[in-house]
Design a protein around this motif. Structure first.
Motif, PDB file in Angstrom:
ATOM      1  N   MET A  18      17.216 -36.894  47.137  1.00 21.64           N
ATOM      2  CA  MET A  18      17.938 -38.038  47.385  1.00 21.64           C
ATOM      3  C   MET A  18      17.418 -38.765  48.588  1.00 21.64           C
ATOM      4  O   MET A  18      17.144 -39.930  48.817  1.00 21.64           O
ATOM      5  CB  MET A  18      19.394 -37.775  47.667  1.00 21.64           C
ATOM      6  N   VAL A  21      13.548 -39.896  48.618  1.00 20.54           N
ATOM      7  CA  VAL A  21      13.387 -41.056  47.610  1.00 20.54           C
ATOM      8  C   VAL A  21      13.965 -42.505  48.405  1.00 20.54           C
ATOM      9  O   VAL A  21      13.522 -43.303  48.405  1.00 20.54           O
ATOM     10  CB  VAL A  21      14.531 -40.906  46.349  1.00 20.54           C
ATOM     11  N   ALA A  22      15.229 -42.256  49.185  1.00 23.48           N
ATOM     12  CA  ALA A  22      15.932 -43.389  49.875  1.00 23.48           C
ATOM     13  C   ALA A  22      14.954 -43.866  50.836  1.00 23.48           C
ATOM     14  O   ALA A  22      14.938 -44.917  50.786  1.00 23.48           O
ATOM     15  CB  ALA A  22      17.345 -42.940  50.254  1.00 23.48           C
ATOM     16  N   ILE A  26      13.262 -47.798  50.748  1.00 21.80           N
ATOM     17  CA  ILE A  26      13.314 -48.852  51.757  1.00 21.80           C
ATOM     18  C   ILE A  26      11.923 -49.396  52.146  1.00 21.80           C
ATOM     19  O   ILE A  26      11.965 -50.352  52.163  1.00 21.80           O
ATOM     20  CB  ILE A  26      14.354 -48.264  52.790  1.00 21.80           C
ATOM     21  N   ASN A 101      23.418 -53.638  45.867  1.00 20.34           N
ATOM     22  CA  ASN A 101      22.089 -53.380  45.518  1.00 20.34           C
ATOM     23  C   ASN A 101      21.292 -54.440  45.774  1.00 20.34           C
ATOM     24  O   ASN A 101      20.162 -54.777  46.218  1.00 20.34           O
ATOM     25  CB  ASN A 101      21.671 -52.698  44.154  1.00 20.34           C
ATOM     26  N   TYR A 120      21.741 -49.600  58.812  1.00 15.76           N
ATOM     27  CA  TYR A 120      22.649 -49.189  57.609  1.00 15.76           C
ATOM     28  C   TYR A 120      23.577 -47.950  57.746  1.00 15.76           C
ATOM     29  O   TYR A 120      24.360 -47.521  57.290  1.00 15.76           O
ATOM     30  CB  TYR A 120      21.425 -49.044  56.508  1.00 15.76           C
ATOM     31  N   LYS A 123      27.116 -47.249  57.638  1.00 12.88           N
ATOM     32  CA  LYS A 123      27.894 -46.980  56.397  1.00 12.88           C
ATOM     33  C   LYS A 123      28.455 -45.461  56.607  1.00 12.88           C
ATOM     34  O   LYS A 123      29.415 -45.107  55.872  1.00 12.88           O
ATOM     35  CB  LYS A 123      26.822 -46.588  55.302  1.00 12.88           C
ATOM     36  N   PHE A 194      34.132 -44.270  43.439  1.00  6.16           N
ATOM     37  CA  PHE A 194      33.344 -43.276  42.261  1.00  6.16           C
ATOM     38  C   PHE A 194      33.647 -41.829  42.229  1.00  6.16           C
ATOM     39  O   PHE A 194      33.993 -41.279  41.508  1.00  6.16           O
ATOM     40  CB  PHE A 194      31.793 -43.605  42.130  1.00  6.16           C
ATOM     41  N   MET A 212      29.815 -46.664  33.946  1.00  6.99           N
ATOM     42  CA  MET A 212      29.590 -47.389  35.068  1.00  6.99           C
ATOM     43  C   MET A 212      28.262 -48.294  34.894  1.00  6.99           C
ATOM     44  O   MET A 212      28.435 -49.573  35.306  1.00  6.99           O
ATOM     45  CB  MET A 212      29.401 -46.599  36.218  1.00  6.99           C
ATOM     46  N   ALA A 252      14.689 -46.549  42.727  1.00  2.00           N
ATOM     47  CA  ALA A 252      16.090 -46.987  42.619  1.00  2.00           C
ATOM     48  C   ALA A 252      16.797 -46.174  41.547  1.00  2.00           C
ATOM     49  O   ALA A 252      17.912 -45.871  41.662  1.00  2.00           O
ATOM     50  CB  ALA A 252      16.149 -48.357  42.516  1.00  2.00           C
ATOM     51  N   GLY A 255      16.862 -42.323  42.477  1.00  3.04           N
ATOM     52  CA  GLY A 255      17.653 -42.159  43.788  1.00  3.04           C
ATOM     53  C   GLY A 255      19.193 -42.342  43.329  1.00  3.04           C
ATOM     54  O   GLY A 255      20.103 -41.439  43.779  1.00  3.04           O
ATOM     55  N   SER A 260      24.459 -39.590  42.506  1.00  5.04           N
ATOM     56  CA  SER A 260      25.557 -39.382  41.569  1.00  5.04           C
ATOM     57  C   SER A 260      25.826 -37.942  41.468  1.00  5.04           C
ATOM     58  O   SER A 260      26.828 -37.529  41.507  1.00  5.04           O
ATOM     59  CB  SER A 260      25.427 -39.820  40.168  1.00  5.04           C
TER      60      SER A 260
HETATM   61  O1  NCC Z   1      23.785 -46.564  50.234  1.00  5.78           O
HETATM   62  P1  NCC Z   1      24.053 -45.734  49.010  1.00  5.78           P
HETATM   63  O2  NCC Z   1      23.164 -44.358  48.949  1.00  5.78           O
HETATM   64  O3  NCC Z   1      25.456 -45.134  49.288  1.00  5.78           O
HETATM   65  O4  NCC Z   1      23.847 -46.100  47.935  1.00  5.78           O
HETATM   66  C1  NCC Z   1      24.212 -45.714  46.464  1.00  5.78           C
HETATM   67  C2  NCC Z   1      23.032 -45.842  45.600  1.00  5.78           C
HETATM   68  O5  NCC Z   1      23.513 -44.969  44.296  1.00  5.78           O
HETATM   69  C3  NCC Z   1      23.767 -45.720  43.058  1.00  5.78           C
HETATM   70  N1  NCC Z   1      24.641 -45.009  42.355  1.00  5.78           N
HETATM   71  C4  NCC Z   1      25.555 -44.426  42.842  1.00  5.78           C
HETATM   72  C5  NCC Z   1      26.453 -43.661  42.214  1.00  5.78           C
HETATM   73  C6  NCC Z   1      26.392 -43.556  40.849  1.00  5.78           C
HETATM   74  N2  NCC Z   1      26.946 -42.679  39.917  1.00  5.78           N
HETATM   75  N3  NCC Z   1      25.233 -44.063  40.386  1.00  5.78           N
HETATM   76  C7  NCC Z   1      24.238 -44.656  40.940  1.00  5.78           C
HETATM   77  O6  NCC Z   1      23.495 -45.145  40.489  1.00  5.78           O
HETATM   78  C8  NCC Z   1      23.947 -47.154  43.525  1.00  5.78           C
HETATM   79  O7  NCC Z   1      23.819 -48.125  42.543  1.00  5.78           O
HETATM   80  C9  NCC Z   1      23.436 -47.328  44.864  1.00  5.78           C
HETATM   81  O8  NCC Z   1      22.176 -47.963  44.507  1.00  5.78           O
HETATM   82  C10 NCC Z   1      22.535 -43.481  51.251  1.00  5.78           C
HETATM   83  O9  NCC Z   1      23.532 -42.935  51.275  1.00  5.78           O
HETATM   84  O10 NCC Z   1      22.019 -43.979  52.244  1.00  5.78           O
HETATM   85  C11 NCC Z   1      22.088 -44.127  50.014  1.00  5.78           C
HETATM   86  O11 NCC Z   1      21.219 -45.309  50.234  1.00  5.78           O
HETATM   87  C12 NCC Z   1      20.447 -45.815  48.825  1.00  5.78           C
HETATM   88  C13 NCC Z   1      19.456 -46.768  49.243  1.00  5.78           C
HETATM   89  O12 NCC Z   1      18.612 -46.303  50.288  1.00  5.78           O
HETATM   90  C14 NCC Z   1      20.412 -48.014  49.924  1.00  5.78           C
HETATM   91  O13 NCC Z   1      21.415 -48.161  49.218  1.00  5.78           O
HETATM   92  C15 NCC Z   1      19.487 -49.017  50.240  1.00  5.78           C
HETATM   93  O14 NCC Z   1      20.302 -49.976  50.679  1.00  5.78           O
HETATM   94  C16 NCC Z   1      19.866 -44.637  48.115  1.00  5.78           C
HETATM   95  N4  NCC Z   1      19.236 -45.182  46.879  1.00  5.78           N
HETATM   96  C17 NCC Z   1      17.955 -44.892  46.439  1.00  5.78           C
HETATM   97  O15 NCC Z   1      17.135 -44.539  47.243  1.00  5.78           O
HETATM   98  C18 NCC Z   1      17.617 -45.632  45.312  1.00  5.78           C
HETATM   99  C19 NCC Z   1      20.709 -43.425  47.925  1.00  5.78           C
HETATM  100  O16 NCC Z   1      19.949 -42.399  47.179  1.00  5.78           O
HETATM  101  C20 NCC Z   1      21.289 -42.788  49.137  1.00  5.78           C
END
Ligand code: NCC
Length: 339
Positions: A18, A21-22, A26, A101, A120, A123, A194, A212, A252, A255, A260
């Motif tokens: 995770m 990938v994150a 970015i 997103n 960020y 958060k 969630f 969802m 995306a 990730g 989840s």
């Molecule tokens: O910001 P963050 O996560 O909390 O965003 C969660 C991302 O996961 C998707 N999601 C969540 C729950 C679920 N059941 N299914 C999902 O698909 C949401 O749609 C949302 O995109 C982090 O903690 O920093 C993290 O950051 C994101 C991402 O880097 C930022 O949101 C960018 O602004 C990461 N996502 C990816 O790398 C694709 C996440 O892994 C970790």
């Protein structure tokens, strides 16, 4: 509610993927938004396409979990077509995630990736606040302190000088920061919402995801229509899609699914702590393997991260008798006793 037992190795694996990938997501996203060509893709379509891919992958995972096409069909019938209430319940985080997103695209179209990463991190306290307010959990003063220390630590660890080459696109940093602010609030709220829905019943993670993502597709499609409707009609949904854009959508999707899984087996605050630990460890690994130079800023940040993890993990007096440190609401405690 019985918790499926998973090994620590599996949890570490999910957290590491995770985080990796994150970080890649970015940087890759920023790259696709700063190419000085006239063929810039519509970011709303990328967010929408991601929801579609996550839905397909979740259906695949549910098929694996149920074990046969007929059981998959009855599970989808029961949880999707005959459960409008559940769909409405899950439409709340899907709308909020859709906003988040889209905000990430807006922010990374206007700000450097490193600035985005650092800002960020707000958060982390936001997620802690949502956890306390929405899951009735309590954090000791020391844990609150460690949450803010972590936030500062990750900020320092990710601190990098601004982009050396000036990008040739028009940017509005103020708009970028506003977008990050909204994304921070959305991430905290949607993540904890969630988690609450997921952990308050025995319904499968993949069913919850499917519920969802169905509303996610509807909402993000509406965003395509409202924001880029004219352009998409004229140039097409996939206008400007290069292999890099496809890579961003792929990241995306993967990730999101790993996020989840991480939330299922840990929680949103732990997600923040573990991601920070993974960033520190991966940099230390780069030092050992590739001889990367460590800066003083990184070393101070890494120290803050390690101390904050230690402080957060110290047993709280009020909850030290609980068998699981992540569960301390009365309702959850009762469930645990029943199990
Ligand atoms: O910001 P963050 O996560 O909390 O965003 C969660 C991302 O996961 C998707 N999601 C969540 C729950 C679920 N059941 N299914 C999902 O698909 C949401 O749609 C949302 O995109 C982090 O903690 O920093 C993290 O950051 C994101 C991402 O880097 C930022 O949101 C960018 O602004 C990461 N996502 C990816 O790398 C694709 C996440 O892994 C970790």
């Amino acid at each position: 509610m019985a918790h499926e037992p998973v090994s620590v190795v599996f949890k570490i694996y999910c957290l590491s993927v995770m985080t990796l990938v994150a970080a890649t997501y970015i940087v890759a996203l920023r790259y696709t938004r700063t190419i000085p060509s006239g063929d810039l893709y519509f970011s709303t379509t990328a967010v929408c396409l991601t929801e579609v891919i996550k839905l397909i992958l979740s259906l695949g995972m549910l098929a694996k979990e149920t074990g046969s096409p007929s059981r998959l069909k009855s599970s989808v019938m029961e949880h999707v077509f005959r459960s409008p209430q559940e769909l409405v319940k899950l439409s709340v985080p899907s709308v909020v995630y859709a906003i988040q997103n889209n905000m990430a695209f807006l922010a990374l179209s206007n700000l450097d990736a490193a600035v985005y990463q650092v800002t960020y991190q707000l958060k982390i306290p936001c997620t802690a606040l949502c956890t306390v307010l929405m899951l009735n959990r309590s954090l000791s003063k020391l844990q609150w302190f460690s949450v803010f220390m972590l936030c500062g630590g990750v900020t320092l660890v990710q601190w990098k000088p601004a982009e050396a080459t000036k990008v040739q696109i028009e940017q509005n940093p103020f708009l970028g920061f506003v977008a990050i602010g909204i994304a921070v609030l959305c991430s905290g709220f949607a993540g904890v919402y969630f988690e609450k829905v997921l952990k308050s019943s025995d319904t499968s993670l993949w069913v919850r995801n499917i519920q969802m993502y169905i509303s996610g597709i509807t909402v993000t499609l509406a965003a395509v229509y409202i924001t880029d409707g004219g352009g998409v009609q004229e140039k097409g949904f996939f206008f400007g899609y290069t292999p890099w854009v496809c890579f961003v959508v792929f990241l995306a999707s993967v990730g999101g699914l790993y996020t989840s899984v991480v939330v299922k087996y840990t929680d949103n605050i732990m997600k923040g702590f573990s991601a920070a630990a993974a960033i520190v460890l991966s940099t230390v690994a780069s030092v050992i393997l590739f001889g990367l130079q460590i800066t003083t800023t990184f070393a101070s940040g890494a120290t803050l991260v390690c101390v904050s993890i230690y402080l957060y993990g110290l047993p709280k007096q009020a909850t030290s008798k609980l068998p699981c440190p992540n569960i301390d609401s009365t309702e959850a405690r009762q469930k645990l006793i029943v199990v």
